[in-house]
Design a protein around this motif. Structure first.
Motif, PDB file in Angstrom:
ATOM      1  N   ALA A  43       1.242  -1.188  -0.064  1.00 19.33           N
ATOM      2  CA  ALA A  43       0.452   0.248   0.305  1.00 19.33           C
ATOM      3  C   ALA A  43       0.970   1.568  -0.076  1.00 19.33           C
ATOM      4  O   ALA A  43       0.487   2.301  -0.399  1.00 19.33           O
ATOM      5  CB  ALA A  43      -0.830  -0.290   1.237  1.00 19.33           C
ATOM      6  N   VAL A  44       2.311   0.879   0.967  1.00 22.10           N
ATOM      7  CA  VAL A  44       2.441   2.302   0.792  1.00 22.10           C
ATOM      8  C   VAL A  44       3.371   2.628  -0.220  1.00 22.10           C
ATOM      9  O   VAL A  44       3.699   4.077  -1.472  1.00 22.10           O
ATOM     10  CB  VAL A  44       3.776   2.454   1.634  1.00 22.10           C
ATOM     11  N   PRO A  45       4.130   2.031  -1.577  1.00 26.51           N
ATOM     12  CA  PRO A  45       4.908   2.032  -2.786  1.00 26.51           C
ATOM     13  C   PRO A  45       3.758   2.710  -4.161  1.00 26.51           C
ATOM     14  O   PRO A  45       4.198   3.194  -4.541  1.00 26.51           O
ATOM     15  CB  PRO A  45       5.677   0.286  -2.972  1.00 26.51           C
ATOM     16  N   GLU A  46       2.360   1.797  -3.529  1.00 25.13           N
ATOM     17  CA  GLU A  46       1.174   2.195  -3.930  1.00 25.13           C
ATOM     18  C   GLU A  46       0.962   3.209  -3.842  1.00 25.13           C
ATOM     19  O   GLU A  46       0.034   3.609  -4.652  1.00 25.13           O
ATOM     20  CB  GLU A  46       0.456   0.915  -4.329  1.00 25.13           C
ATOM     21  N   GLN A  47       1.313   4.159  -2.610  1.00 22.34           N
ATOM     22  CA  GLN A  47       0.694   5.368  -2.512  1.00 22.34           C
ATOM     23  C   GLN A  47      -1.177   5.338  -2.309  1.00 22.34           C
ATOM     24  O   GLN A  47      -1.710   6.207  -2.698  1.00 22.34           O
ATOM     25  CB  GLN A  47       1.499   6.264  -2.855  1.00 22.34           C
ATOM     26  N   ASP A  48      -1.600   4.302  -1.780  1.00 22.15           N
ATOM     27  CA  ASP A  48      -3.171   3.403  -1.521  1.00 22.15           C
ATOM     28  C   ASP A  48      -3.397   3.984  -0.052  1.00 22.15           C
ATOM     29  O   ASP A  48      -3.210   3.266   0.820  1.00 22.15           O
ATOM     30  CB  ASP A  48      -2.860   1.863  -2.112  1.00 22.15           C
ATOM     31  N   LEU A  49      -3.148   5.008   0.206  1.00 17.80           N
ATOM     32  CA  LEU A  49      -3.944   5.916   1.326  1.00 17.80           C
ATOM     33  C   LEU A  49      -4.764   4.581   1.452  1.00 17.80           C
ATOM     34  O   LEU A  49      -5.210   4.510   2.686  1.00 17.80           O
ATOM     35  CB  LEU A  49      -3.850   6.848   1.875  1.00 17.80           C
ATOM     36  N   ARG A  70       2.568   8.046  10.999  1.00 17.37           N
ATOM     37  CA  ARG A  70       4.058   8.839   9.679  1.00 17.37           C
ATOM     38  C   ARG A  70       3.244   8.775   8.386  1.00 17.37           C
ATOM     39  O   ARG A  70       3.868   9.389   7.332  1.00 17.37           O
ATOM     40  CB  ARG A  70       4.644   6.701   9.848  1.00 17.37           C
ATOM     41  N   ILE A  71       1.539   8.834   8.331  1.00 14.08           N
ATOM     42  CA  ILE A  71       0.935   8.861   7.354  1.00 14.08           C
ATOM     43  C   ILE A  71       1.499   9.903   6.645  1.00 14.08           C
ATOM     44  O   ILE A  71       2.116  10.339   5.265  1.00 14.08           O
ATOM     45  CB  ILE A  71      -0.373   8.353   7.321  1.00 14.08           C
ATOM     46  N   PRO A  72       1.389  11.521   6.827  1.00 15.40           N
ATOM     47  CA  PRO A  72       2.328  12.383   5.757  1.00 15.40           C
ATOM     48  C   PRO A  72       3.445  12.265   5.765  1.00 15.40           C
ATOM     49  O   PRO A  72       3.570  12.806   4.582  1.00 15.40           O
ATOM     50  CB  PRO A  72       2.373  13.411   7.464  1.00 15.40           C
ATOM     51  N   ASP A  73       4.065  11.774   6.767  1.00 15.43           N
ATOM     52  CA  ASP A  73       6.029  10.700   5.636  1.00 15.43           C
ATOM     53  C   ASP A  73       5.718  10.106   4.971  1.00 15.43           C
ATOM     54  O   ASP A  73       6.950   9.278   3.835  1.00 15.43           O
ATOM     55  CB  ASP A  73       6.737  10.374   6.887  1.00 15.43           C
ATOM     56  N   LEU A  74       4.422   9.040   5.079  1.00 22.74           N
ATOM     57  CA  LEU A  74       4.615   8.014   4.142  1.00 22.74           C
ATOM     58  C   LEU A  74       3.207   8.362   2.945  1.00 22.74           C
ATOM     59  O   LEU A  74       4.593   8.034   1.570  1.00 22.74           O
ATOM     60  CB  LEU A  74       4.146   6.958   4.684  1.00 22.74           C
ATOM     61  N   PHE A  75       2.602   9.327   2.678  1.00 15.70           N
ATOM     62  CA  PHE A  75       2.051   9.435   1.610  1.00 15.70           C
ATOM     63  C   PHE A  75       1.917  10.751   1.105  1.00 15.70           C
ATOM     64  O   PHE A  75       1.863  11.897   2.076  1.00 15.70           O
ATOM     65  CB  PHE A  75       0.730   8.823   1.332  1.00 15.70           C
ATOM     66  N   LEU A  76       2.836  11.346  -0.405  1.00 18.56           N
ATOM     67  CA  LEU A  76       2.890  12.438  -0.835  1.00 18.56           C
ATOM     68  C   LEU A  76       1.978  12.739  -0.999  1.00 18.56           C
ATOM     69  O   LEU A  76       1.592  13.822  -0.253  1.00 18.56           O
ATOM     70  CB  LEU A  76       4.249  12.021  -2.167  1.00 18.56           C
ATOM     71  N   GLU A  77       0.989  12.730  -0.799  1.00 21.33           N
ATOM     72  CA  GLU A  77      -0.657  13.300  -1.334  1.00 21.33           C
ATOM     73  C   GLU A  77      -1.655  12.821   0.277  1.00 21.33           C
ATOM     74  O   GLU A  77      -3.019  13.782   0.002  1.00 21.33           O
ATOM     75  CB  GLU A  77      -1.528  13.060  -2.623  1.00 21.33           C
ATOM     76  N   ALA A  78      -1.053  12.841   1.549  1.00 20.89           N
ATOM     77  CA  ALA A  78      -2.132  12.523   2.557  1.00 20.89           C
ATOM     78  C   ALA A  78      -2.636  13.869   2.784  1.00 20.89           C
ATOM     79  O   ALA A  78      -1.891  15.244   2.235  1.00 20.89           O
ATOM     80  CB  ALA A  78      -1.124  12.560   3.269  1.00 20.89           C
ATOM     81  N   PRO A  79      -3.553  14.156   3.182  1.00 23.40           N
ATOM     82  CA  PRO A  79      -4.421  15.284   3.649  1.00 23.40           C
ATOM     83  C   PRO A  79      -4.143  15.855   5.023  1.00 23.40           C
ATOM     84  O   PRO A  79      -3.969  15.055   5.238  1.00 23.40           O
ATOM     85  CB  PRO A  79      -5.218  15.371   4.166  1.00 23.40           C
ATOM     86  N   GLU A  80      -3.391  17.193   5.178  1.00 20.79           N
ATOM     87  CA  GLU A  80      -2.679  17.769   6.478  1.00 20.79           C
ATOM     88  C   GLU A  80      -3.591  17.123   7.428  1.00 20.79           C
ATOM     89  O   GLU A  80      -2.961  16.882   8.876  1.00 20.79           O
ATOM     90  CB  GLU A  80      -3.378  19.456   6.186  1.00 20.79           C
TER      91      GLU A  80
END
Length: 326
Positions: free
Chosen positions: A261-267, A305-315
């Motif tokens: 999920a992290v490499p695929e950026q699937d939050l 760690r979501i903001p660090d793991l996902f580039l387009e994570a909401p604030e």
């Protein structure tokens, strides 16, 4: 002339008495051939490897277990000096060092200061390798020359292993991979990743249901994390492990979350998997309390760690403080 032959019943008693005497002589001979100290060591080794593992595995307090492990591990090593080929003791020692190293690596991940985190990872690496070597020793006892032959990548050496070796194969592979993940700058060690995976792949060949799908779970992380890994294979291993574990393994959900999920950026998938890990009831699976407690602690940390793991994570992707690390 009188018949002087013994009566059949008396003859039978003589034979039985003689056999009993011989059995006693053989028993005394066996006892004398094995020193009392060696017998005591073997009895203790059998005892501690028979029940102690379940005591640790069913404990819900990872920190308590972590504090208790060093004494137990040194006890195991002391016993191994007197009985170096006791396979049960070798396996328990391999598992213990691997578990302890994993806990140190987990602490390193949660440590924000770079230098202390680096030191913890290096220590974890050394302990992982220690665990690997004890597992390889267990394989060596059953298959002399195995360790050297496998490191030299000799053809056909894995084929000699049997189902009785599955525990040693799995724990050697898991500890080896743990050491590699602890120090990704050690390129010599990184080049051995396929050797670590090869041991676990052999477990799948011998019994793909091993330990409720543990080997499949290993392959989820392996395929999802290695260069040129097969994501679809990782998902297939995940589905099979989920089927075999019956949803009892919180760590399995995190394996897919972090490796895929992290490499695929699937939050969305990441959140779903972390929630599934946190939903596992510790008391429903008492023999897995420790493993699940460790996984749930990591799950809570991963949410922060979501903001660090996902580039387009909401604030507002990070959870409230109440959902932080316990």
């Amino acid at each position: 002339m009188a018949d002087t032959r013994p009566h059949p019943r008396r003859l039978s008693r003589i034979v039985i008495s003689t056999l009993r005497h011989l059995a006693g002589v053989l028993l005394v001979s066996m006892l004398l051939s094995c020193s009392p100290k060696q017998m005591a060591v073997d009895l203790v080794a059998d005892a501690v490897t028979g029940g102690e593992a379940s005591v640790f595995a069913s404990d819900p307090d990872p920190d308590l277990v972590r504090e208790a492990l060093p004494f137990g591990l040194k006890t195991y090593e002391s016993l191994l000096q007197s009985t170096p080929e006791h396979r049960g003791l070798l396996l328990a020692t391999a598992k213990g060092f691997t578990a302890y190293a994993y806990m140190l690596k987990e602490e390193a991940d949660r440590t924000e200061a770079l230098e202390p985190a680096h030191e913890l990872r290096l220590r974890a690496k050394g302990l992982f390798l220690r665990g690997r070597d004890y597992a390889l020793k267990g394989l060596e006892v059953a298959h002399p020359g195995f360790a050297a032959g496998y490191l030299a990548r000799e053809d056909g050496i894995l084929e000699a292993t049997t189902l009785a070796d599955a525990d040693f194969l799995y724990w050697a592979g898991a500890a080896w991979a743990g050491a590699i993940s602890s120090d990704k700058q050690d390129f010599m060690l990184l080049a051995e990743l396929d050797l670590a995976a090869g041991l676990v792949e052999r477990v799948l060949e011998l019994d793909e249901t091993y330990d409720k799908g543990a080997a499949h779970q290993f392959m989820v992380s392996y395929e999802g994390s290695r260069p040129a890994g097969d994501i679809e294979a990782a998902r297939a291993h995940y589905r099979r492990a989920l089927e075999l574990s019956g949803g009892s393994n919180a760590g399995l959900y995190l394996a897919l979350a972090e490796a895929v999920a992290v490499p695929e950026q699937d939050l969305r998938e990441f959140r779903r998997l972390v929630a599934a890990a946190l939903a596992v009831e510790l008391d429903t699976y008492p023999d897995q309390r420790l493993a699940n407690a460790l996984a749930q602690r990591r799950a809570r940390w991963l949410l922060t760690r979501i903001p660090d793991l996902f580039l387009e994570a909401p604030e507002d992707a990070s959870p409230p403080i109440s959902e932080g690390i316990s």
